[in-house]
Design a protein around this motif. Structure first.
Motif, mmCIF file in Angstrom:
data_model
loop_
_atom_site.group_PDB
_atom_site.id
_atom_site.type_symbol
_atom_site.label_atom_id
_atom_site.label_comp_id
_atom_site.label_asym_id
_atom_site.label_seq_id
_atom_site.Cartn_x
_atom_site.Cartn_y
_atom_site.Cartn_z
ATOM 1 N N HIS A 1 0.935 -1.035 -0.222
ATOM 2 C CA HIS A 1 -0.267 -0.358 0.076
ATOM 3 C C HIS A 1 1.164 1.069 0.158
ATOM 4 N N ILE A 2 2.080 1.455 0.705
ATOM 5 C CA ILE A 2 2.594 2.494 0.684
ATOM 6 C C ILE A 2 3.720 2.817 -0.578
ATOM 7 N N ASP A 3 3.768 2.180 -1.583
ATOM 8 C CA ASP A 3 4.261 1.841 -2.486
ATOM 9 C C ASP A 3 3.095 2.043 -3.542
ATOM 10 N N GLU A 4 1.756 2.193 -3.343
ATOM 11 C CA GLU A 4 1.119 2.418 -4.278
ATOM 12 C C GLU A 4 0.606 3.975 -4.252
ATOM 13 N N VAL A 5 1.041 4.416 -2.784
ATOM 14 C CA VAL A 5 0.845 5.616 -2.392
ATOM 15 C C VAL A 5 1.655 6.432 -3.285
ATOM 16 N N GLN A 6 3.274 6.120 -2.880
ATOM 17 C CA GLN A 6 4.493 6.907 -3.310
ATOM 18 C C GLN A 6 4.308 7.145 -4.807
ATOM 19 N N GLU A 7 4.136 5.896 -5.327
ATOM 20 C CA GLU A 7 3.567 5.737 -6.565
ATOM 21 C C GLU A 7 2.740 7.166 -7.379
ATOM 22 N N ALA A 8 1.537 6.891 -6.547
ATOM 23 C CA ALA A 8 0.876 7.707 -6.992
ATOM 24 C C ALA A 8 1.149 9.443 -7.257
ATOM 25 N N ILE A 9 1.667 9.765 -6.218
ATOM 26 C CA ILE A 9 1.612 10.742 -5.753
ATOM 27 C C ILE A 9 3.686 11.211 -5.808
ATOM 28 N N ARG A 10 4.014 10.531 -6.260
ATOM 29 C CA ARG A 10 6.023 10.200 -6.989
ATOM 30 C C ARG A 10 6.508 10.898 -5.584
ATOM 31 N N ARG A 11 6.133 10.556 -4.693
ATOM 32 C CA ARG A 11 7.715 11.334 -3.553
ATOM 33 C C ARG A 11 7.213 10.658 -2.158
ATOM 34 N N PRO A 12 8.351 10.096 -1.482
ATOM 35 C CA PRO A 12 7.828 9.846 -0.393
ATOM 36 C C PRO A 12 6.678 9.942 0.603
ATOM 37 N N ILE A 13 6.471 9.404 1.387
ATOM 38 C CA ILE A 13 5.103 9.696 2.405
ATOM 39 C C ILE A 13 6.382 9.626 3.940
ATOM 40 N N LEU A 14 5.650 9.898 4.916
ATOM 41 C CA LEU A 14 5.806 9.721 6.645
ATOM 42 C C LEU A 14 5.426 9.152 7.050
ATOM 43 N N LEU A 15 5.139 8.138 7.896
ATOM 44 C CA LEU A 15 4.297 6.463 8.052
ATOM 45 C C LEU A 15 4.221 7.168 10.066
ATOM 46 N N GLU A 16 3.501 7.628 9.986
ATOM 47 C CA GLU A 16 3.001 7.484 11.580
ATOM 48 C C GLU A 16 3.083 6.672 12.783
ATOM 49 N N THR B 1 10.169 -0.243 1.538
ATOM 50 C CA THR B 1 9.651 1.305 1.056
ATOM 51 C C THR B 1 10.128 2.140 0.737
ATOM 52 N N GLY B 2 11.383 3.183 0.962
ATOM 53 C CA GLY B 2 11.658 4.155 1.715
ATOM 54 C C GLY B 2 11.016 4.881 1.564
ATOM 55 N N CYS B 3 10.159 4.896 2.763
ATOM 56 C CA CYS B 3 9.311 5.769 3.617
ATOM 57 C C CYS B 3 9.661 6.314 4.439
ATOM 58 N N GLY B 4 10.081 8.224 4.474
ATOM 59 C CA GLY B 4 10.341 8.352 5.526
ATOM 60 C C GLY B 4 9.761 7.522 7.482
ATOM 61 N N LEU B 5 9.692 8.895 8.347
ATOM 62 C CA LEU B 5 8.950 8.237 9.578
ATOM 63 C C LEU B 5 8.262 8.868 9.769
ATOM 64 N N LEU B 6 7.257 9.561 10.761
ATOM 65 C CA LEU B 6 7.247 11.054 11.141
ATOM 66 C C LEU B 6 6.653 10.242 12.680
ATOM 67 N N LEU B 7 7.343 10.719 13.801
ATOM 68 C CA LEU B 7 7.371 10.012 15.159
ATOM 69 C C LEU B 7 6.352 10.604 15.666
ATOM 70 N N ASP B 8 4.996 10.182 16.226
ATOM 71 C CA ASP B 8 4.322 10.936 17.201
ATOM 72 C C ASP B 8 4.589 10.808 18.376
ATOM 73 N N VAL B 9 5.807 11.709 19.282
ATOM 74 C CA VAL B 9 5.771 11.253 21.165
ATOM 75 C C VAL B 9 5.054 10.993 22.039
ATOM 76 N N ASN B 10 3.489 11.881 21.049
ATOM 77 C CA ASN B 10 2.754 11.137 22.644
ATOM 78 C C ASN B 10 2.253 10.087 22.571
ATOM 79 N N ASN B 11 1.789 9.476 21.319
ATOM 80 C CA ASN B 11 1.609 8.063 20.980
ATOM 81 C C ASN B 11 2.529 7.086 21.456
ATOM 82 N N VAL B 12 3.454 7.913 21.042
ATOM 83 C CA VAL B 12 5.048 6.461 22.438
ATOM 84 C C VAL B 12 3.680 6.948 23.568
#
Length: 300
Positions: A142-157, A183-194
């Motif tokens: 699914h991440i590959d599909e999203v990144q292919e559609a927007i032509r850039r990486p996303i950040l996953l939270e 996937t080569g995606c980046g990460l969104l670190l939600d510190v409150n979620n941790v």
């Protein structure tokens, strides 16, 4: 025993881990704050919006966002893609999401490690996943599909969770690290979620952060949480309805000391305060970012 991870061919898009906005603090954009924001003129930070609030073709929401975008970077945060869902991604939703990325050219684009749809049902929650090989393959596809559609990486939270699955075969940090590597995606670190998940599942937030792939973090979220009582004691809820807790600020400073300054967002989505209070929360985050940026410069 840890799950065996097999190599996987990926259509990953190369990721820049230094987003254009740099180490600055931003806030969630709320329409009631637009007048105050415009009165102050261009500011140092950025604003984040939920993609689903702007999926119509035009009207007042887009006029406000276009006005804001003239002077400030945007972060586009998806809520309903259902990256971890068992069904294929909704192509119409993905097309609208891709259109927003093309229209506003946000500095940051992100989504959640969660699922929120099943069949024709849509849930008003970001639901947790079992961490096993089947889920891993689905999330990566699914991440590959999203990144292919927007032509850039996303950040996953990383999620805030309230239940755990017996059939999870790996810990959350290993799962997230493997998704990012495949996937080569980046990460969104939600510190409150941790902090929330650590309290709810009785594990160490510091150990989680020790295991988290901080080098891949392209954005950080900070938010408030609430406590509620259940049959087993206190449960923390990632409510986004108040100031950032002192304990979360301390974890944030630990992360920035290790990772260095990255774009940091104050999330506040209900019981919306007046603009000066939200701005003050962002200023507190900026002070921490600046303090550690100064140390890094002196060390260099």
């Amino acid at each position: 025993m840890a799950a065996t991870i097999m190599p996987r061919a990926s259509t990953a898009i190369p990721l820049r881990f230094s987003p254009p906005v740099g180490g600055v603090a931003g806030t969630s954009f709320k329409p009631e704050h637009l007048g105050a924001i415009l009165d102050e003129g261009p500011q140092r930070g950025f604003f984040e919006v939920h993609a689903e609030n702007y999926m119509g073709a035009g009207g007042p929401p887009h006029r406000m966002l276009e006005r804001l975008r003239r002077d400030h970077p945007l972060s586009l945060h998806g809520v309903c893609m259902s990256i971890g869902g068992p069904a294929p991604l909704d192509r119409a939703h993905l097309a609208r999401f891709s259109g927003l990325v093309a229209r506003y050219q946000p500095a940051l684009v992100s989504e959640h490690l969660a699922w929120s749809t099943h069949g024709t049902s849509f849930f008003n929650d970001l639901l947790p996943l079992p961490y096993n090989k089947a889920t891993l393959a689905r999330v990566c596809d699914h991440i590959d599909e999203v990144q292919e559609a927007i032509r850039r990486p996303i950040l996953l939270e990383n999620p805030s969770t309230y239940v755990a699955f017996r059939n999870s075969a790996m810990c959350e940090t290993d799962f997230i690290r493997t998704v990012a590597e495949r996937t080569g995606c980046g990460l969104l670190l939600d510190v409150n979620n941790v902090f929330v998940s650590a309290a709810n599942h009785c594990f160490s937030a510091l150990q989680y952060l020790d295991d988290f792939p901080l080098a891949r973090v392209g954005e950080i979220h900070l938010a408030g949480h609430t406590e509620q009582d259940d049959d087993e004691g206190k449960l923390l809820i990632d409510s986004h309805d108040g100031p950032v807790a002192d304990a979360v600020w301390k974890l944030f400073e630990i992360v920035i000391a290790r990772r260095g300054p990255v774009p940091t967002l104050i999330e506040w989505d209900s019981n919306i305060p007046h603009w000066p209070l939200l701005k003050a929360e962002a200023a507190a985050a900026q002070a921490i970012l600046d303090r550690h940026a100064g140390r890094i410069r002196h060390a260099a």
